[in-house]
Enzyme design. Structure first.
Site, short mmCIF file in Angstrom:
data_model
loop_
_atom_site.label_atom_id
_atom_site.label_comp_id
_atom_site.label_asym_id
_atom_site.label_seq_id
_atom_site.Cartn_x
_atom_site.Cartn_y
_atom_site.Cartn_z
N GLY A 173 0.84 -1.21 0.00
CA GLY A 173 0.00 0.00 0.00
C GLY A 173 0.87 1.25 0.00
O GLY A 173 0.67 2.17 -0.80
N HIS A 174 1.87 1.27 0.89
CA HIS A 174 2.81 2.40 0.95
C HIS A 174 3.60 2.50 -0.37
O HIS A 174 3.80 3.59 -0.91
CB HIS A 174 3.81 2.23 2.09
CG HIS A 174 3.21 2.18 3.45
ND1 HIS A 174 3.22 1.05 4.23
CD2 HIS A 174 2.59 3.13 4.20
CE1 HIS A 174 2.64 1.29 5.39
NE2 HIS A 174 2.24 2.55 5.40
P1 AMP Z 1 0.40 4.72 7.62
O1 AMP Z 1 1.85 4.41 7.55
O2 AMP Z 1 -0.45 3.61 8.09
O3 AMP Z 1 0.12 6.03 8.32
O4 AMP Z 1 -0.05 4.96 6.12
C1 AMP Z 1 0.61 5.88 5.28
C2 AMP Z 1 -0.22 6.11 4.06
O5 AMP Z 1 -0.39 4.86 3.37
C3 AMP Z 1 -1.63 6.61 4.39
O6 AMP Z 1 -2.00 7.61 3.43
C4 AMP Z 1 -2.47 5.38 4.25
O7 AMP Z 1 -3.82 5.66 3.90
C5 AMP Z 1 -1.77 4.67 3.13
N1 AMP Z 1 -2.09 3.24 3.14
C6 AMP Z 1 -2.05 2.39 4.21
N2 AMP Z 1 -2.49 1.16 3.85
C7 AMP Z 1 -2.81 1.24 2.54
C8 AMP Z 1 -3.34 0.31 1.59
N3 AMP Z 1 -3.60 -0.95 1.91
N4 AMP Z 1 -3.56 0.74 0.33
C9 AMP Z 1 -3.31 2.03 -0.02
N5 AMP Z 1 -2.81 2.95 0.82
C10 AMP Z 1 -2.57 2.57 2.08
#
Ligand code: AMP
Length: 281
Positions: free
Chosen positions: A36-37
């Site tokens: 996702g990241h």
């Molecule tokens: P985090 O590290 O969890 O704060 O996420 C960083 C970014 O990655 C945020 O904009 C999240 O929405 C995005 N993100 C996390 N998981 C996913 C995913 N499965 N698909 C797409 N983007 C994601």
């Protein structure tokens, strides 16, 4: 790829890039990278001349009973993964620079934070908005990248950008999923093998709702009951909320009359998972 903690050093690099008319992309993260990241990073790299990934586990967005200390941290692994996507700068600011003990300013986005994650996690979005505002202020990106996975967060940040006149474009990228549909999340690693199997119920429930809407079902009360009863078939799943909402205000709707977001938060054992899908058009 450079790895830098100092705010000043990063800002100096960015000043010289801006002077050369380079476009700057920012991908805010808390590390523990997964696909996702990496998808956000790859898109940023395609669209911008220079990509900054911020890696900061934001203490302000965790509640007192939440998993800040348990949050997965592995800089060596994250560094390799970020580099593989072509990211130019991995920025790992120190907590005491971003959240000094005498920090007195916070950013509160009203209304769109009232419900759902905002209601279940008091102070969460204040923590998110305060830190994201700081990241925008420090990096001054042309484009900032977020994931649809955290749908309410994207609504909050869009409001923040508008209200504080941040001169940047926001891009929201689709949720990246495992092959069985589970939305990728750094918290998935805390699932037991049984929990991991049960966790697919979120995606199954989203799909079920999507199919019913496609077939012409418009009544949200009925749709919600359908979704909830599917989730309840998993004994380890406990629903926090399931809600059909207006995609911009996040207020609940009674009928699917246009684009509607189905938001859900479900606990699988002790692991709290969120997911969402857009239904209607
Ligand atoms: P985090 O590290 O969890 O704060 O996420 C960083 C970014 O990655 C945020 O904009 C999240 O929405 C995005 N993100 C996390 N998981 C996913 C995913 N499965 N698909 C797409 N983007 C994601």
């Amino acid at each position: 790829m450079k790895v830098i903690s100092s705010i000043r050093t990063v800002q100096n690099i960015l000043i010289s890039l801006r002077n050369k008319r380079k476009t700057i992309g920012l991908v805010p993260t808390m590390g523990a990278f997964h696909e996702g990241h990496l998808a956000l990073m790859r898109t940023a790299k395609q669209e911008c001349d220079f990509v900054v990934v911020s890696l900061f586990v934001n203490p302000l967005q965790f509640g007192p009973s939440e998993d800040f200390n348990r949050y997965p941290r592995d800089l060596a692994r994250d560094r390799t993964l970020a580099k593989s996507t072509g990211v130019d700068l991995l920025w790992t600011p120190d907590a005491h620079d971003i959240v000094p003990p005498d920090l007195a300013t916070s950013v509160d986005v009203a209304r769109v934070t009232d419900r759902w994650e905002g209601a279940v996690r008091p102070g969460h979005f204040r923590g998110v908005a305060t830190i994201v505002a700081k990241l925008f202020q420090i990096i001054k990106p042309d484009i900032a990248y977020f994931g649809q996975k955290d749908y309410q967060q994207t609504v909050v940040i869009r409001q923040l950008i508008r209200d504080l006149h941040f001169d940047l474009k926001m891009r929201v990228m689709p949720t990246v999923r495992e092959t069985d549909g589970l939305a990728m999340s750094s918290r998935n690693q805390f699932l037991s093998p049984e929990g991991r199997a049960a966790a697919t119920v979120l995606y199954r429930a989203l799909q079920h709702a999507q199919q019913l809407v496609k077939k012409g079902e418009r009544h949200c009360h009925y749709l919600q009951k359908e979704v909830e009863s599917l989730i309840k078939k998993e004994p380890v799943a406990k629903i926090d909320y399931v809600a059909f909402c207006h995609p911009e205000t996040l207020e609940p709707v009674d009928q699917i009359l246009g684009k509607t977001v189905l938001l859900m938060a479900v606990k699988i054992g002790s692991v709290r998972l969120i997911d969402n899908v857009i239904v209607g058009r």
